[in-house]
Design an enzyme around this catalytic site. Structure first.
Site, PDB file in Angstrom:
ATOM      1  N   LYS A  43       0.846  -1.192   0.000  1.00  0.00           N
ATOM      2  CA  LYS A  43       0.000   0.000   0.000  1.00  0.00           C
ATOM      3  C   LYS A  43       0.880   1.241   0.000  1.00  0.00           C
ATOM      4  O   LYS A  43       1.899   1.289   0.684  1.00  0.00           O
ATOM      5  CB  LYS A  43      -0.916   0.006   1.225  1.00  0.00           C
ATOM      6  CG  LYS A  43      -1.935  -1.115   1.225  1.00  0.00           C
ATOM      7  CD  LYS A  43      -2.930  -0.942   2.354  1.00  0.00           C
ATOM      8  CE  LYS A  43      -2.242  -1.058   3.707  1.00  0.00           C
ATOM      9  NZ  LYS A  43      -3.224  -0.940   4.822  1.00  0.00           N
ATOM     10  N   SER A  44       0.475   2.234  -0.756  1.00  0.00           N
ATOM     11  CA  SER A  44       1.302   3.435  -0.875  1.00  0.00           C
ATOM     12  C   SER A  44       0.459   4.671  -1.106  1.00  0.00           C
ATOM     13  O   SER A  44      -0.614   4.598  -1.702  1.00  0.00           O
ATOM     14  CB  SER A  44       2.288   3.277  -2.044  1.00  0.00           C
ATOM     15  OG  SER A  44       2.951   4.488  -2.313  1.00  0.00           O
ATOM     16  N   HIS A  45       0.946   5.803  -0.613  1.00  0.00           N
ATOM     17  CA  HIS A  45       0.356   7.100  -0.914  1.00  0.00           C
ATOM     18  C   HIS A  45       1.255   7.909  -1.843  1.00  0.00           C
ATOM     19  O   HIS A  45       0.999   9.097  -2.082  1.00  0.00           O
ATOM     20  CB  HIS A  45       0.121   7.898   0.374  1.00  0.00           C
ATOM     21  CG  HIS A  45      -0.960   7.337   1.235  1.00  0.00           C
ATOM     22  ND1 HIS A  45      -0.715   6.528   2.324  1.00  0.00           N
ATOM     23  CD2 HIS A  45      -2.309   7.447   1.161  1.00  0.00           C
ATOM     24  CE1 HIS A  45      -1.859   6.177   2.887  1.00  0.00           C
ATOM     25  NE2 HIS A  45      -2.840   6.721   2.205  1.00  0.00           N
ATOM     26  N   ARG A  67     -11.292   8.864  -4.644  1.00  0.00           N
ATOM     27  CA  ARG A  67     -12.560   9.196  -3.987  1.00  0.00           C
ATOM     28  C   ARG A  67     -12.893  10.650  -4.253  1.00  0.00           C
ATOM     29  O   ARG A  67     -11.995  11.493  -4.391  1.00  0.00           O
ATOM     30  CB  ARG A  67     -12.438   8.957  -2.476  1.00  0.00           C
ATOM     31  CG  ARG A  67     -13.748   9.115  -1.707  1.00  0.00           C
ATOM     32  CD  ARG A  67     -13.545   8.803  -0.234  1.00  0.00           C
ATOM     33  NE  ARG A  67     -14.805   8.811   0.481  1.00  0.00           N
ATOM     34  CZ  ARG A  67     -14.929   8.622   1.797  1.00  0.00           C
ATOM     35  NH1 ARG A  67     -13.834   8.409   2.530  1.00  0.00           N
ATOM     36  NH2 ARG A  67     -16.118   8.649   2.372  1.00  0.00           N
ATOM     37  N   SER A  75     -13.149  12.999   5.554  1.00  0.00           N
ATOM     38  CA  SER A  75     -12.578  11.792   6.145  1.00  0.00           C
ATOM     39  C   SER A  75     -11.139  12.031   6.586  1.00  0.00           C
ATOM     40  O   SER A  75     -10.701  11.564   7.642  1.00  0.00           O
ATOM     41  CB  SER A  75     -12.643  10.648   5.130  1.00  0.00           C
ATOM     42  OG  SER A  75     -12.079   9.462   5.664  1.00  0.00           O
ATOM     43  N   TYR A 130     -14.050   5.169  -5.742  1.00  0.00           N
ATOM     44  CA  TYR A 130     -14.659   4.712  -4.500  1.00  0.00           C
ATOM     45  C   TYR A 130     -16.183   4.650  -4.613  1.00  0.00           C
ATOM     46  O   TYR A 130     -16.817   3.712  -4.125  1.00  0.00           O
ATOM     47  CB  TYR A 130     -14.251   5.668  -3.385  1.00  0.00           C
ATOM     48  CG  TYR A 130     -14.712   5.289  -2.002  1.00  0.00           C
ATOM     49  CD1 TYR A 130     -14.030   4.341  -1.253  1.00  0.00           C
ATOM     50  CD2 TYR A 130     -15.836   5.894  -1.442  1.00  0.00           C
ATOM     51  CE1 TYR A 130     -14.449   4.004   0.018  1.00  0.00           C
ATOM     52  CE2 TYR A 130     -16.257   5.571  -0.169  1.00  0.00           C
ATOM     53  CZ  TYR A 130     -15.562   4.620   0.564  1.00  0.00           C
ATOM     54  OH  TYR A 130     -15.986   4.292   1.823  1.00  0.00           O
ATOM     55  N   GLY A 182     -16.734   6.231   5.895  1.00  0.00           N
ATOM     56  CA  GLY A 182     -16.746   5.510   4.639  1.00  0.00           C
ATOM     57  C   GLY A 182     -17.924   5.787   3.728  1.00  0.00           C
ATOM     58  O   GLY A 182     -17.912   5.375   2.569  1.00  0.00           O
TER      59      GLY A 182
END
Length: 218
Positions: A43-45, A67, A75, A130, A182
């Site tokens: 997982k990465s940003h 999203r 969020s 999303y 969410g």
């Protein structure tokens, strides 16, 4: 964004190439490690330009989940408020202003999402939204399976979809997450009319040349 990387000559990655620093400070590749077997999930940003060369060369697969930015900033604000390490105690109005001005820890969301959108047609990139997951989870699961080359029969697909539904429901359940981070349309509970108008103006300025669209309601 999540990327499933195959074994390469450079070795195996130790951990997710994520940190709280901004994109300009995160240019180095993750540390090679011998203990993770292939295939693996990272997982990465990181923005596209800072991902390992294997991903740019098409040797590994990238799944990018975008999203709508109004729900995202709400969020993100609640996430900052919930972590002691962040210790953010400002107002949402201040936080949203920083988001619009590209002054948060991971850099500009607008640049980040457009950069991946430009690579959406690459054979090793799957760009997802999303809101589409909420609208039609079955189709998204099937899309993911095809992209990853995973075969599953009808029974397996139904079981997997049901499990994913439960996870999504947990993220949207006010009892599981006090702010219901969410759910789609979260922004309507906190944006004022003036904030919404300002956000729409900034969004148009920063995304006006991009054909990427988002659903802000379902």
């Amino acid at each position: 964004m999540a990327c499933g990387c195959r074994r390469s000559a450079a070795g195996r990655w130790r951990r997710s190439p994520t940190s709280r620093c901004g994109p300009a400070m995160c240019g180095s590749s993750p540390t090679p490690s011998p203990e993770l077997t292939s295939p693996r999930l990272i997982k990465s940003h990181l923005p596209y330009r800072f991902l390992p060369s294997d991903l740019h060369n098409g040797d590994s697969k990238v799944i990018y989940m975008a999203r709508n930015p109004k729900d995202l900033v709400v969020s993100y604000y609640q996430f900052h408020r919930s972590l002691r390490t962040m210790s953010y105690r400002g107002t949402f109005q201040e936080f949203c202003r920083r988001f619009m001005n590209d002054k948060l820890g991971y850099g500009s969301w607008f640049e980040h999402v457009q950069e991946f959108w430009e690579h959406r047609m690459d054979s090793n990139v799957l760009f997802l939204k999303y809101e589409d997951m909420h609208r039609d989870l079955v189709t998204m699961v099937e899309q993911l399976a095809r992209f990853l080359g995973v075969s599953c029969d009808k029974t397996q697909l139904e079981a997997l979809t049901e499990h994913c539904h439960q996870l999504v429901d947990q993220c949207c359940n006010a009892e599981a997450l006090p702010v219901g981070r969410g759910r789609v349309g979260l922004w309507k509970d906190i944006f004022t009319v003036s904030m919404n108008e300002k956000f729409d103006l900034v969004y148009k300025q920063k995304m006006g040349k991009c054909d990427l669209t988002f659903d802000f309601y379902l």
